[in-house]
Design a protein around this motif. Structure first.
Motif, PDB file in Angstrom:
ATOM      1  N   CYS A  12       1.561  -0.708   0.517  1.00 20.26           N
ATOM      2  CA  CYS A  12       0.116   0.324  -0.120  1.00 20.26           C
ATOM      3  C   CYS A  12       1.082   1.593  -0.316  1.00 20.26           C
ATOM      4  O   CYS A  12       0.944   1.566   0.832  1.00 20.26           O
ATOM      5  CB  CYS A  12      -0.562  -0.068   1.386  1.00 20.26           C
TER       6      CYS A  12
ATOM      7  N   ASP B 111      -0.428   0.041  -5.255  1.00 19.33           N
ATOM      8  CA  ASP B 111      -2.144   0.518  -4.348  1.00 19.33           C
ATOM      9  C   ASP B 111      -2.667   0.342  -5.469  1.00 19.33           C
ATOM     10  O   ASP B 111      -2.602  -0.426  -6.632  1.00 19.33           O
ATOM     11  CB  ASP B 111      -0.945   2.256  -4.359  1.00 19.33           C
TER      12      ASP B 111
ATOM     13  N   ALA C 252      -4.489  -4.563  -2.409  1.00 20.52           N
ATOM     14  CA  ALA C 252      -3.086  -5.479  -1.421  1.00 20.52           C
ATOM     15  C   ALA C 252      -4.621  -6.741  -0.264  1.00 20.52           C
ATOM     16  O   ALA C 252      -3.751  -7.688  -0.388  1.00 20.52           O
ATOM     17  CB  ALA C 252      -2.911  -4.502  -0.969  1.00 20.52           C
TER      18      ALA C 252
ATOM     19  N   LEU D 274      -0.749   0.484   6.227  1.00 25.99           N
ATOM     20  CA  LEU D 274      -2.041  -0.037   5.993  1.00 25.99           C
ATOM     21  C   LEU D 274      -3.469   1.234   6.313  1.00 25.99           C
ATOM     22  O   LEU D 274      -2.920   2.157   7.027  1.00 25.99           O
ATOM     23  CB  LEU D 274      -2.469  -1.070   6.763  1.00 25.99           C
TER      24      LEU D 274
END
Length: 487
Positions: free
Chosen positions: A262, A316, A344, A362
């Motif tokens: 991420c 991402d 993700a 995250l």
């Protein structure tokens, strides 16, 4: 002659986008300042301060308004509510603006927005506030008083009270309302901290080294960041010190394969890529020196003969976010990082046990950065956090699968909430017992080492530490484990 652009009208439109339409303050304000970059610095500073200040103090402002207005804040028309909120902020927190000017400008703005019939109401409320604001009585119950005084929802304070005493909570709240310089990271692949400092000062920028890292600076005194030659030349990136510590704790070795699941806008991934680049440059120099001395590659590390070069894959969710990563890759000039669009939360079997290091920074409630993004405190909710925890665990269950035996998983969030932090670490180790916490004390500056929890985790607190609120955990996948495909 009427000005073509009125700063207070711009503030009003920004506040309505945030409070009525749910837009994020840092995005809307950034776009507006870009649109009106031709305004003088003081005008842009006024727009920024009143917008951020109104949001930062909104619970307190509403509390004050409810004591002087017969119509309660929740019942007001959105435009009038936003005008009054920004005006009360100016009355209470901007001594440089005369009370009469605040009231008069608010009345004019109401009329310009089609509410001429409410000019008397706006004028009356604000005149009453101006006369009586210093005599407003705050709640006597401590948590309620802190909630009003520092404009933080009571449920957030209740959440923190389970882990921190009242003094620490108030330190955090006080820090959220302090104005702070921007923190930047020197791009060591392009310059040195000393050289960057000299160039910044030559551009009129004040730069002070951050006490936690020698390549981090706190800067102030500039107008447009994008206009600085040092920025245009890719000599630094804007990044909080807490975010920089992720790469320090990841500590990549030469040749490491890294996956950031991420990554946008790419600060941590670029930092790790830079560390890889420098590590491999040192290895190459050592090997070259060995050859020159007659010792051959064995006298250096000989990385070129032993393993492929290290690489960072920065992922991402959307192409928009991936484009942001690509822009930053291009600006910093690092050759060992690529950006990829991938969700993700969806398992990627092709990446199983492929990474020496997986970075999982995250999505979270953001309760550690509400000093920079003041509207987050109003967007977060207990139910929303429960949903975030489920998402975090889903992503972690995917991310752990990408770690090689003996590899590292670095988990981080920008929040202060055990449910999203230590509870998730414990859950991960229960679900995947092949993962254990790895001691991070040696990877931190002396000022932070005593704050390490369970050897492998650190919770940074605004006001207590010189950073945002941030959590980092380093876990290692055991080489000999039932969960490993290689055993």
């Amino acid at each position: 002659m009427t000005k073509p652009v009125n700063e207070r009208e711009i503030v009003l439109e920004v506040l309505l986008e945030i409070t009525e339409k749910g837009q994020f303050s840092h995005i809307i304000l950034r776009d507006v300042l870009w649109k009106y970059q031709y305004l003088e610095k003081r005008e842009r500073a006024f727009i920024t301060r009143v917008t951020e200040g109104t949001l930062e103090h909104m619970i307190e402002i509403d509390y004050i308004l409810d004591r002087f207005s017969k119509v309660k804040v929740k019942k007001m028309k959105p435009v009038i509510r936003a005008i009054l909120r920004s005006a009360v902020y100016q009355l209470k927190y901007m001594d440089s603006v005369p009370d009469s000017a605040v009231c008069n400008e608010a009345v004019k703005l109401a009329a310009r927005k089609g509410f001429s019939g409410l000019k008397g109401y706006v004028n009356g409320v604000l005149r009453s506030v101006a006369r009586g604001i210093d005599s407003v009585q705050y709640p006597k119950e401590k948590m309620e008083e802190l909630s009003v005084r520092y404009s933080c929802p009571e449920w957030v304070l209740d959440l923190w009270s389970g882990s921190y005493d009242i003094e620490v909570i108030e330190m955090m709240l006080r820090d959220f309302q302090k104005e702070k310089p921007v923190t930047i990271r020197c791009c060591l692949n392009r310059t040195t901290p000393d050289e960057l400092k000299k160039r910044l000062e030559a551009e009129g920028v004040k730069a002070e080294i951050h006490p936690y890292l020698p390549y981090a600076f706190q800067i102030s005194g500039y107008d447009h960041l994008n206009d600085l030659e040092t920025f245009q030349d890719g000599l630094f990136v804007v990044q909080d010190i807490s975010s920089m510590l992720v790469a320090e704790i990841a500590a990549p070795s030469a040749g490491a394969q890294v996956l950031d699941v991420c990554a946008a806008p790419g600060g941590k991934a670029l930092h790790v890529a830079e560390k890889l680049f420098l590590a491999e440059a040192v290895c190459g120099d050592a090997a070259c020196a060995g050859n020159k001395s007659g010792g051959g590659a064995a006298a250096g590390c000989g990385i070129e003969d032993q393993m492929p070069p290290g690489h960072v894959e920065a992922r991402d969710l959307t192409e928009l976010k991936v484009d942001l990563i690509r822009e930053n890759i291009e600006r910093t000039g690092l050759p060992n990082i690529t950006a990829v669009c991938r969700d993700a939360s969806v398992p990627d079997e092709t990446a199983a046990e492929s990474a020496d290091i997986v970075i999982a920074d995250l999505p979270c409630s953001g309760l550690g950065v509400i000093g920079k993004k003041p509207d987050l405190r109003y967007k977060a909710s207990p139910d929303g956090i429960d949903s975030l925890v489920r998402l975090q665990r889903q992503i972690l269950s995917c991310a752990q699968d990408y770690v090689k035996p003996g590899g590292t998983l670095v988990y981080s969030t920008c929040t202060v909430n055990p449910a999203e932090n230590m509870d998730n670490v414990h859950w991960l180790m229960e679900q995947y017992p092949e993962f254990i916490l790895d001691d991070i004390r040696g990877k931190l500056c002396p000022e932070l080492r005593d704050n390490v929890m369970e050897n492998g985790c650190i919770q940074l607190l605004p006001g207590v530490h010189k950073s945002d609120g941030f959590f980092i955990a380093r876990l290692v996948r055991k080489i000999e484990s039932e969960g490993s495909r290689n055993i």
